[in-house]
Design an enzyme around this catalytic site. Structure first.
Site, PDB file in Angstrom:
ATOM      1  N   CYS A 283       0.821  -1.063   0.036  1.00  0.00           N
ATOM      2  CA  CYS A 283       0.058   0.151   0.064  1.00  0.00           C
ATOM      3  C   CYS A 283       0.987   1.366   0.105  1.00  0.00           C
ATOM      4  O   CYS A 283       1.705   1.554   0.920  1.00  0.00           O
ATOM      5  CB  CYS A 283      -1.023  -0.005   1.254  1.00  0.00           C
ATOM      6  SG  CYS A 283      -1.942   1.493   1.318  1.00  0.00           S
TER       7      CYS A 283
ATOM      8  N   GLY B  18      -4.161  -4.619 -12.704  1.00  0.00           N
ATOM      9  CA  GLY B  18      -3.699  -3.308 -12.988  1.00  0.00           C
ATOM     10  C   GLY B  18      -4.464  -2.947 -14.394  1.00  0.00           C
ATOM     11  O   GLY B  18      -4.165  -3.111 -15.682  1.00  0.00           O
TER      12      GLY B  18
ATOM     13  N   THR C 166     -10.377  -0.713 -10.289  1.00  0.00           N
ATOM     14  CA  THR C 166     -10.882   0.802 -10.752  1.00  0.00           C
ATOM     15  C   THR C 166     -12.127   0.614 -11.782  1.00  0.00           C
ATOM     16  O   THR C 166     -12.934   1.343 -11.747  1.00  0.00           O
ATOM     17  CB  THR C 166      -9.791   1.370 -11.359  1.00  0.00           C
ATOM     18  OG1 THR C 166      -8.765   1.568 -10.436  1.00  0.00           O
ATOM     19  CG2 THR C 166     -10.232   2.910 -11.673  1.00  0.00           C
TER      20      THR C 166
HETATM   21  C1  LIG Z   1      -9.907   3.071  -4.006  1.00  0.00           C
HETATM   22  C2  LIG Z   1      -8.995   2.032  -3.952  1.00  0.00           C
HETATM   23  C3  LIG Z   1      -8.665   1.282  -2.603  1.00  0.00           C
HETATM   24  C4  LIG Z   1      -7.668   0.315  -2.546  1.00  0.00           C
HETATM   25  N1  LIG Z   1      -7.423  -0.345  -1.524  1.00  0.00           N
HETATM   26  C5  LIG Z   1      -6.679  -1.453  -1.455  1.00  0.00           C
HETATM   27  C6  LIG Z   1      -6.275  -2.016  -0.304  1.00  0.00           C
HETATM   28  O1  LIG Z   1      -7.022  -1.990   0.752  1.00  0.00           O
HETATM   29  N2  LIG Z   1      -5.590  -3.248  -0.349  1.00  0.00           N
HETATM   30  C7  LIG Z   1      -4.779  -3.557  -1.334  1.00  0.00           C
HETATM   31  O2  LIG Z   1      -3.950  -4.580  -1.586  1.00  0.00           O
HETATM   32  N3  LIG Z   1      -5.109  -2.839  -2.754  1.00  0.00           N
HETATM   33  C8  LIG Z   1      -5.916  -1.641  -2.613  1.00  0.00           C
HETATM   34  N4  LIG Z   1      -6.227  -1.252  -3.766  1.00  0.00           N
HETATM   35  C9  LIG Z   1      -5.341  -1.501  -4.883  1.00  0.00           C
HETATM   36  C10 LIG Z   1      -6.276  -2.248  -6.057  1.00  0.00           C
HETATM   37  O3  LIG Z   1      -6.640  -3.359  -5.368  1.00  0.00           O
HETATM   38  C11 LIG Z   1      -5.409  -2.910  -7.194  1.00  0.00           C
HETATM   39  O4  LIG Z   1      -4.362  -3.374  -7.051  1.00  0.00           O
HETATM   40  C12 LIG Z   1      -5.025  -1.450  -7.983  1.00  0.00           C
HETATM   41  O5  LIG Z   1      -6.216  -0.495  -8.015  1.00  0.00           O
HETATM   42  C13 LIG Z   1      -4.720  -1.778  -9.506  1.00  0.00           C
HETATM   43  O6  LIG Z   1      -5.726  -2.447 -10.042  1.00  0.00           O
HETATM   44  P1  LIG Z   1      -6.831  -1.558 -11.129  1.00  0.00           P
HETATM   45  O7  LIG Z   1      -5.944  -0.814 -12.086  1.00  0.00           O
HETATM   46  O8  LIG Z   1      -7.688  -2.559 -11.746  1.00  0.00           O
HETATM   47  O9  LIG Z   1      -7.532  -0.618 -10.107  1.00  0.00           O
HETATM   48  C14 LIG Z   1      -7.114  -0.174  -3.942  1.00  0.00           C
HETATM   49  C15 LIG Z   1      -7.201   0.612  -5.161  1.00  0.00           C
HETATM   50  C16 LIG Z   1      -8.223   1.624  -5.028  1.00  0.00           C
HETATM   51  C17 LIG Z   1      -8.705   2.389  -6.525  1.00  0.00           C
END
Ligand SMILES: Cc1cc2nc3c(=O)[nH]c(=O)nc-3n(C[C@H](O)[C@H](O)[C@H](O)COP(=O)(O)O)c2cc1C
Length: 299
Positions: free
Chosen positions: A129, A239, A262
């Site tokens: 994180c 991602g 997202t």
């Molecule tokens: C609003 C938000 C909150 C997130 N909270 C966490 C979390 O609590 N733990 C975690 O491992 N990743 C968290 N992530 C990361 C996502 O799980 C993911 O790895 C990252 O957004 C990339 O994927 P995406 O492009 O499909 O969103 C969060 C992402 C977003 C956008």
């Protein structure tokens, strides 16, 4: 019809599409739109031993083809999750992956032990994180990652996945593998920032926030390709995955499963549409199982 199931680091999933941590809550809100049990699994919001309020607002900022977030791991704490959220999730037939955060290796171990006393199906250690760590996430350093995974492994009686940041590289992923991780998932968000041109100040109180969404997809795909080529344990690709074609690219790069983050905010049906798209693809191409195409780009 092709066989959509996958086994990822000891966890059997009905299909390879997982809701990513922090973008799906505990599935309750999405449950009003579709049955989250149709997904391979749901990753919970990052859980900590004690409840956390998270960071001060603003916490979200839209960018070109992406999203910056600085939530700061707001969550009800592991005990409240086990009491109030998990029973409903299990009743609904959801495969539950608990995403876990600790402020020290000892805290990770305690958190994992507590969760392993509950019916969660797997644990995803969040060492990546960007919004709560001083001096960069643990998952950017192989030795620190090894320490956390070693302690967590001691306490873990379910499949243990380790969620890595984009900047960890192969050395960190190998450290997680050597310490007994059953799979790695990657990527978490990229560290980015935005500036408010009216005030001349950073948008976020923490200055740095995590970038996700379509903007990161090509880089995430490259990272998944490299890790899948270097590790013997499965890689879960994350991602910028927005549709079934994106998901397929990650599988062809070598991912055993994918997580959708997202995209859930853009279209609440995104994840379940990806399941349907992959099913159609399998049928149209006459593919019997994922092994036929997994890692095709590596060959
Ligand atoms: C609003 C938000 C909150 C997130 N909270 C966490 C979390 O609590 N733990 C975690 O491992 N990743 C968290 N992530 C990361 C996502 O799980 C993911 O790895 C990252 O957004 C990339 O994927 P995406 O492009 O499909 O969103 C969060 C992402 C977003 C956008």
């Amino acid at each position: 019809m092709g066989d959509m199931t996958v086994v990822v680091g000891g966890l059997r999933l009905k299909n390879p599409v997982i809701a990513a941590a922090g973008t799906f809550g505990f599935g309750a809100e999405y449950g009003e739109i579709y049955d989250p049990a149709r997904l391979g699994a749901v990753c919970t919001k990052g859980l900590t031993l004690r409840p956390r309020d998270g960071n001060p607002p603003p916490r979200l900022h839209e960018t070109a083809c992406g999203l910056l977030n600085s939530i700061g791991l707001q969550n009800p704490g592991i005990d409240a999750f086990i009491r109030e959220e998990l029973p409903r999730m299990k009743e609904q037939g959801i495969t539950v992956i608990a995403n876990v955060w600790g402020d020290s290796p000892a805290e990770y171990e305690q958190a994992v032990a507590r969760l392993c006393d509950s019916p969660v199906d797997a644990i995803e250690l969040n060492v990546s994180c960007p919004n709560v760590s001083q001096g960069g996430p643990v998952g950017e350093d192989a030795r620190r990652t090894a320490r956390v995974v070693r302690r967590a492994r001691r306490a873990c009686t379910v499949p243990l996945w380790v969620k890595l940041p984009p900047a960890g590289g192969i050395a960190v992923a190998r450290a997680a593998q050597e310490e007994g991780a059953d799979a790695v998932s990657t990527v978490n968000t990229f560290r980015g920032m935005a500036i408010d041109i009216e005030t001349g100040r950073p948008v976020f109180a923490n200055v740095v926030a995590g970038l996700s969404g379509p903007a990161i997809k090509p880089i995430a795909l490259r990272i998944v390709y490299e890790l899948a080529g270097a590790l013997t344990i499965p890689v879960v690709g994350i991602g910028g995955i927005s549709d079934w074609r994106d998901a397929l690219e990650f599988i062809m790069a070598g991912a055993h499963a994918v997580q959708v983050g997202t995209a859930n905010f853009v279209d609440p049906l995104a994840a379940v549409r990806i399941v349907a798209g992959l099913e159609r693809y399998m049928d149209e191409k006459g593919i019997g199982n994922w092994e036929v195409i997994r890692g095709s780009a590596q060959r």
